[in-house]
Design a protein around this motif. Structure first.
Motif, PDB file in Angstrom:
ATOM      1  N   LEU A  69      -7.588  11.541   0.881  1.00 17.54           N
ATOM      2  CA  LEU A  69      -8.412  11.148   2.029  1.00 17.54           C
ATOM      3  C   LEU A  69      -8.089   9.713   2.432  1.00 17.54           C
ATOM      4  N   GLU A  70      -8.586   9.322   3.602  1.00 22.51           N
ATOM      5  CA  GLU A  70      -8.392   7.955   4.095  1.00 22.51           C
ATOM      6  C   GLU A  70      -9.757   7.388   4.495  1.00 22.51           C
ATOM      7  N   ASN A  71     -10.027   6.127   4.114  1.00 21.76           N
ATOM      8  CA  ASN A  71     -11.302   5.497   4.460  1.00 21.76           C
ATOM      9  C   ASN A  71     -11.105   3.976   4.454  1.00 21.76           C
ATOM     10  N   TYR A 121       3.235   7.673   7.955  1.00 25.99           N
ATOM     11  CA  TYR A 121       3.702   6.291   8.114  1.00 25.99           C
ATOM     12  C   TYR A 121       4.297   5.710   6.827  1.00 25.99           C
ATOM     13  N   GLU A 122       4.644   6.579   5.898  1.00 26.95           N
ATOM     14  CA  GLU A 122       5.214   6.083   4.641  1.00 26.95           C
ATOM     15  C   GLU A 122       6.571   6.714   4.367  1.00 26.95           C
ATOM     16  N   GLY A 123       7.267   7.079   5.472  1.00 25.33           N
ATOM     17  CA  GLY A 123       8.648   7.522   5.378  1.00 25.33           C
ATOM     18  C   GLY A 123       8.851   8.824   4.611  1.00 25.33           C
ATOM     19  N   ALA A 169      -6.788   1.727   1.995  1.00 24.04           N
ATOM     20  CA  ALA A 169      -6.208   0.483   2.509  1.00 24.04           C
ATOM     21  C   ALA A 169      -7.329  -0.428   3.025  1.00 24.04           C
ATOM     22  N   ARG A 170      -8.246   0.152   3.810  1.00 26.77           N
ATOM     23  CA  ARG A 170      -9.361  -0.619   4.384  1.00 26.77           C
ATOM     24  C   ARG A 170     -10.707  -0.135   3.844  1.00 26.77           C
ATOM     25  N   MET A 171     -10.748   0.250   2.571  1.00 25.70           N
ATOM     26  CA  MET A 171     -12.030   0.721   2.029  1.00 25.70           C
ATOM     27  C   MET A 171     -13.076  -0.391   1.956  1.00 25.70           C
ATOM     28  N   GLY A 225       0.818  -1.209   0.000  1.00 22.63           N
ATOM     29  CA  GLY A 225       0.000   0.000   0.000  1.00 22.63           C
ATOM     30  C   GLY A 225       0.849   1.255   0.000  1.00 22.63           C
ATOM     31  N   THR A 226       1.978   1.193   0.667  1.00 21.98           N
ATOM     32  CA  THR A 226       2.892   2.337   0.691  1.00 21.98           C
ATOM     33  C   THR A 226       3.334   2.670  -0.729  1.00 21.98           C
ATOM     34  N   GLN A 227       3.726   1.633  -1.485  1.00 20.07           N
ATOM     35  CA  GLN A 227       4.171   1.888  -2.854  1.00 20.07           C
ATOM     36  C   GLN A 227       3.001   2.343  -3.730  1.00 20.07           C
ATOM     37  N   SER A 228       1.825   1.832  -3.460  1.00 14.63           N
ATOM     38  CA  SER A 228       0.649   2.197  -4.241  1.00 14.63           C
ATOM     39  C   SER A 228       0.308   3.682  -4.045  1.00 14.63           C
ATOM     40  N   ASN A 229       0.298   4.147  -2.794  1.00  9.62           N
ATOM     41  CA  ASN A 229       0.062   5.578  -2.537  1.00  9.62           C
ATOM     42  C   ASN A 229       1.175   6.430  -3.140  1.00  9.62           C
ATOM     43  N   LEU A 230       2.417   5.979  -2.996  1.00 10.53           N
ATOM     44  CA  LEU A 230       3.554   6.726  -3.541  1.00 10.53           C
ATOM     45  C   LEU A 230       3.440   6.857  -5.059  1.00 10.53           C
TER      46      LEU A 230
HETATM   47  C1  LIG Z   1      -1.548  -0.496   5.903  1.00 12.55           C
HETATM   48  C2  LIG Z   1      -1.913   0.809   5.373  1.00 12.55           C
HETATM   49  C3  LIG Z   1      -1.340   1.318   4.215  1.00 12.55           C
HETATM   50  C4  LIG Z   1      -0.308   0.563   3.399  1.00 12.55           C
HETATM   51  O1  LIG Z   1       0.613  -0.131   4.124  1.00 12.55           O
HETATM   52  P1  LIG Z   1       1.562  -1.272   3.566  1.00 12.55           P
HETATM   53  O2  LIG Z   1       1.989  -1.939   4.810  1.00 12.55           O
HETATM   54  O3  LIG Z   1       2.658  -0.573   2.840  1.00 12.55           O
HETATM   55  O4  LIG Z   1       0.788  -2.175   2.655  1.00 12.55           O
HETATM   56  C5  LIG Z   1      -1.758   2.549   3.768  1.00 12.55           C
HETATM   57  N1  LIG Z   1      -2.693   3.249   4.441  1.00 12.55           N
HETATM   58  C6  LIG Z   1      -3.286   2.794   5.539  1.00 12.55           C
HETATM   59  C7  LIG Z   1      -4.329   3.610   6.210  1.00 12.55           C
HETATM   60  C8  LIG Z   1      -2.903   1.570   6.061  1.00 12.55           C
HETATM   61  O5  LIG Z   1      -3.504   1.107   7.171  1.00 12.55           O
END
Ligand SMILES: *Cc1c(COP(=O)(O)O)cnc(C)c1O
Length: 338
Positions: free
Chosen positions: A135-137, A87-89, A168-170, A58-63
């Motif tokens: 946004l986050e959902n 949380y993505e450095g 991530a948790r949609m 997910g980190t790489q996907s958002n990046l």
């Molecule tokens: C887990 C998570 C991610 C992505 O994390 P990865 O561990 O890189 O897969 C992105 N956003 C949220 C809100 C998350 O909980």
């Protein structure tokens, strides 16, 4: 061990491992892995978008989404403790020259649109170019309602911004809203969905958007080292997760409700009111007892990830309703004997 630290700790089930073992494979950098292609087509369709891209995390996907939407010197607006920001450095800044502009999350995990409007920058040589609203959902387990998502999209259209969802948790949000994945994903230009959280796959995320966006995102995935070869062995787990593990998230939400109720009247701890909307229960402690609670739990077969004054407990497909009640007893015992 009953592990409530996160829904990332799930092990692939026998059915999922079987699907992985039997997957048809090819070289996905050549676009030739039939299982990856099927996963991408399936997720694009389920989320109501034109195209999709399978990524390791997910980190790489958002990046990759931010690298695709933005140029160096652009900025994205993001919640003050959003995953993408905190949380993505700092990846978007470190690797893309993209600056974050934070806004404090509102009381329900939303970004108040008037607060967003206040930080959008004018076209002026002094300023970075505001490009994206992210946004986050769910946000810390809290569900963003559809009317807010639609308002956010209208707002972005009005201000010529791109709307991205860290979803991530949609799937948890969609199940909690008793609606399909599509209605939660549709208002966004791009959405990142994790297969490796509550959906139970060992690895993987999917990014969706229109054809042109995904075409460009595929380049950035390669640039950031995410071009995988016979990735269908992983995509098969994702397909299995999408087919079998979405509707069952309701069971995880039910278990979270049971855990929250069991801990509601315990002295010394407060269940954050209104936060138990999906598979997370958030507790606040009256004293700085997080470390002691974690070690008490560990001794009694329960793993939690407590900080000093609070803890997030997460239900998932590898904890049963019985496990959850056992964990509640262990936590209750700790506070009773203090
Ligand atoms: C887990 C998570 C991610 C992505 O994390 P990865 O561990 O890189 O897969 C992105 N956003 C949220 C809100 C998350 O909980």
């Amino acid at each position: 061990m009953i592990d409530l630290r996160s829904d990332t700790v799930t092990q692939p089930s026998a059915g999922m491992r079987n699907a992985m073992a039997e997957a048809d494979l090819g070289d996905d950098v050549y676009g030739e892995d039939p299982t990856v292609n099927r996963l991408q087509a399936t997720v694009a369709e389920r989320l109501g978008h034109e195209a999709a891209l399978f990524l390791p995390t997910g980190t790489q996907s958002n990046l990759v989404a931010l690298l695709t939407h933005c140029q160096r010197g652009d900025e994205y607006i993001v919640g003050h403790d959003a995953h993408t920001y905190k949380y993505e450095g700092g990846g978007a800044a470190a690797l893309g020259g993209i600056q974050p502009q934070t806004v404090t999350f509102g009381p329900s995990g939303e970004l108040p649109l008037d607060a967003v409007a206040a930080v959008i920058k004018a076209d002026d040589v002094h300023f970075a170019k505001t490009r994206v609203l992210s946004l986050e959902n769910s946000q810390h387990g809290r569900v963003q309602p559809l009317h807010y998502l639609n308002e956010a999209r209208a707002f972005c259209d009005e201000h010529q911004l791109v709307l991205h969802l860290d979803g991530a948790r949609m799937a948890n949000a969609a199940v909690a809203l008793n609606t399909g994945l599509e209605s939660v994903a549709k208002p966004f230009h791009s959405v990142s969905l994790c297969l490796s959280k509550g959906l139970g796959a060992p690895v993987g995320s999917v990014l969706v958007g229109d054809q042109a966006f995904i075409h460009e995102a595929r380049r950035w995935r390669k640039v950031t080292g995410g071009g995988m070869r016979q990735a269908g062995v992983l995509a098969a787990a994702g397909l299995y997760a999408i087919d079998h593990n979405v509707d069952r998230l309701a069971e995880d939400h039910e278990k979270a409700q049971q855990l929250a109720s069991a801990l509601t009247d315990v002295d010394g701890v407060q269940v954050k009111p209104g936060w138990t909307q999906t598979n997370m229960v958030w507790l606040d402690f009256e004293t700085d007892c997080g470390a002691q609670l974690a070690s008490h739990c560990e001794q009694h077969g329960v793993k939690i990830g407590a900080s000093t004054y609070g803890v997030r407990l997460v239900t998932h497909l590898d904890v049963s309703a019985q496990d959850v009640m056992t964990a509640a007893d262990v936590i209750q015992d700790f506070f009773k004997t203090r």
